[in-house]
Design a protein around this motif. Structure first.
Motif, PDB file in Angstrom:
ATOM      1  N   ALA A  90       0.831  -1.211   0.000  1.00 15.13           N
ATOM      2  CA  ALA A  90       0.000   0.000   0.000  1.00 15.13           C
ATOM      3  C   ALA A  90       0.865   1.261   0.000  1.00 15.13           C
ATOM      4  N   LYS A  91       1.950   1.254   0.768  1.00 17.98           N
ATOM      5  CA  LYS A  91       2.839   2.418   0.790  1.00 17.98           C
ATOM      6  C   LYS A  91       3.537   2.603  -0.552  1.00 17.98           C
ATOM      7  N   TYR A  99      -1.688   7.894   1.599  1.00 20.53           N
ATOM      8  CA  TYR A  99      -1.869   6.643   2.325  1.00 20.53           C
ATOM      9  C   TYR A  99      -3.104   6.698   3.230  1.00 20.53           C
ATOM     10  N   ILE A 103      -6.351   4.134   2.329  1.00 17.78           N
ATOM     11  CA  ILE A 103      -6.228   2.850   3.019  1.00 17.78           C
ATOM     12  C   ILE A 103      -7.102   2.848   4.262  1.00 17.78           C
ATOM     13  N   TYR A 143       5.319   6.938  -7.166  1.00 18.40           N
ATOM     14  CA  TYR A 143       4.174   6.181  -6.666  1.00 18.40           C
ATOM     15  C   TYR A 143       3.091   6.157  -7.740  1.00 18.40           C
TER      16      TYR A 143
END
Length: 391
Positions: A90-91, A99, A103, A143
């Protein structure tokens, strides 16, 4: 106010106060990092840091490059990196800026009945994605920031059947903007309609080489001095659970005062140890922290159960069991170590091992049900002695 501003002494005092406050903030941050549990301090930050789960990380790396994830189901023994893997993924997907908004993580400590699934989980799943603003091109290059959210349900096998059934429809309805990741120890406790909607990833117990290298790396970064065989002892006592092995290592480091803290803390730790004690972490200290029964005590019990000519083994067995109970050793730990000694002994015929293993399974159930440890161990030892004598 203006007079104090043009006063050089006042300005110097203000600058000094600001500098001291910054230094105190930095010191407090450093202290919080130093006092952090090593399990969290050395948790993998990326998929490359996850140890001994190459079959899973390779697939996740490809999905990371494609920026598209299916619903996932992570299952396996505790301490093998399931939660760490999904958090690292997820990071890597969203980065620190997105984040928190992308999440949702729910653990077994949270209320997770059907009401939470219908309320909190459903509301987060159906919330429309907002386009992030203020993110530069460098951030997006590092990202991927895919157009969906991730809901992590840790220890999902503790969810009720009704909650899992309610979750099934939510996964289907909002799959376009939300992905689910179920993390559990026992995949059989996940209902089949839910499991069939997920890609399953099995996390196996860590092998000795992977776990040993991670423990040795932590010990090196913390500046610990280990006796030969300590790493192998940690792996054996951890029983495939790397989290437990790291916790044992931190407890042992604190016990001998070998942490890299300031001198003040070193003095405090020194008071906990004897004046002439070594600051080297030994095998015995690890075994004491893990509650492992010394081999000499197990050996004395094994010898007491050996066949005797023309007599009963009751007196010898009763004396050893009484001493074990008086010393406060765990009956479950005794049972496990005695099982290893008996089953892997080449001096005992297989037919006798078969009978003894049945006794061990029966005794394990008794201890789980809460029977008296003294009587249970005495009964087990005498029945094993009778089998060894051929009765």
């Amino acid at each position: 106010m203006a007079a104090s501003f043009f006063n050089n002494k006042a300005r110097a005092a203000a600058v000094a106060a600001a500098g001291s406050s910054k230094s105190k903030a930095g010191d407090s941050k450093e202290d919080s990092t130093r006092l952090q549990p090593w399990v969290e301090k050395y948790r993998p930050k990326s998929l490359d840091d996850v140890a001994a789960q190459e079959h899973t990380t390779k697939v996740l790396q490809r999905t990371l490059q494609a920026s598209n994830l299916p619903h996932m189901l992570f299952y396996g023994p505790p301490g093998t990196g399931k939660t760490s893997t999904i958090l690292a993924l997820a990071k890597s997907l969203f980065g620190p800026a997105l984040y928190r908004s992308r999440i949702l993580e729910l653990n077994a400590s949270d209320e997770r009945g059907i009401g939470i699934v219908r309320d909190k989980v459903k509301n987060f799943a159906r919330a429309q994605l907002s386009q992030p603003t203020g993110l530069d091109a460098a951030y997006r290059a590092q990202y991927p920031c895919p157009p969906f959210k991730i809901i992590i349900l840790d220890e999902a096998d503790s969810m009720t059947q009704d909650a899992q059934s309610a979750l099934r429809r939510t996964m289907e309805t909002y799959s376009r903007i939300t992905r689910f990741c179920l993390v559990c120890n026992y995949v059989t406790r996940i209902i089949e309609p839910l499991a069939s909607r997920c890609s399953k990833f099995r996390f196996k117990m860590l092998d000795n080489s992977a776990a040993g290298s991670r423990i040795a790396n932590i010990a090196e970064q913390e500046g610990l001095e280990l006796e030969d065989g300590v790493v192998d002892t940690l792996i054996r006592c951890g029983e495939g659970d790397l989290r437990r092995a790291i916790t044992y290592l931190q407890s042992a480091a604190r016990l001998v005062g070998a942490s890299n803290g300031p001198a003040k803390d070193a003095d405090d730790d020194a008071e906990m140890t004897d004046a002439g004690s070594s600051r080297v972490i030994t095998i015995r200290s690890i075994e004491e922290i893990a509650g492992v029964v010394p081999e000499s005590i197990v050996e004395s019990l094994v010898q007491a159960m050996q066949p005797v000519s023309g007599g009963s083994a009751y007196e010898a067995v009763s004396k050893v069991i009484t001493d074990i109970v008086a010393d406060g050793w765990s009956a479950t730990q005794i049972l496990g170590q005695l099982y290893t000694r008996v089953v892997f002994s080449e001096a005992i015929p297989d037919i006798q091992k078969n009978k003894i293993v049945m006794l061990f399974s029966e005794m394990d159930k008794r201890l789980v049900d809460g029977s008296d440890e003294h009587l249970s161990m005495l009964d087990l030892a005498l029945r094993v002695a009778g089998i060894l004598q051929g009765n």
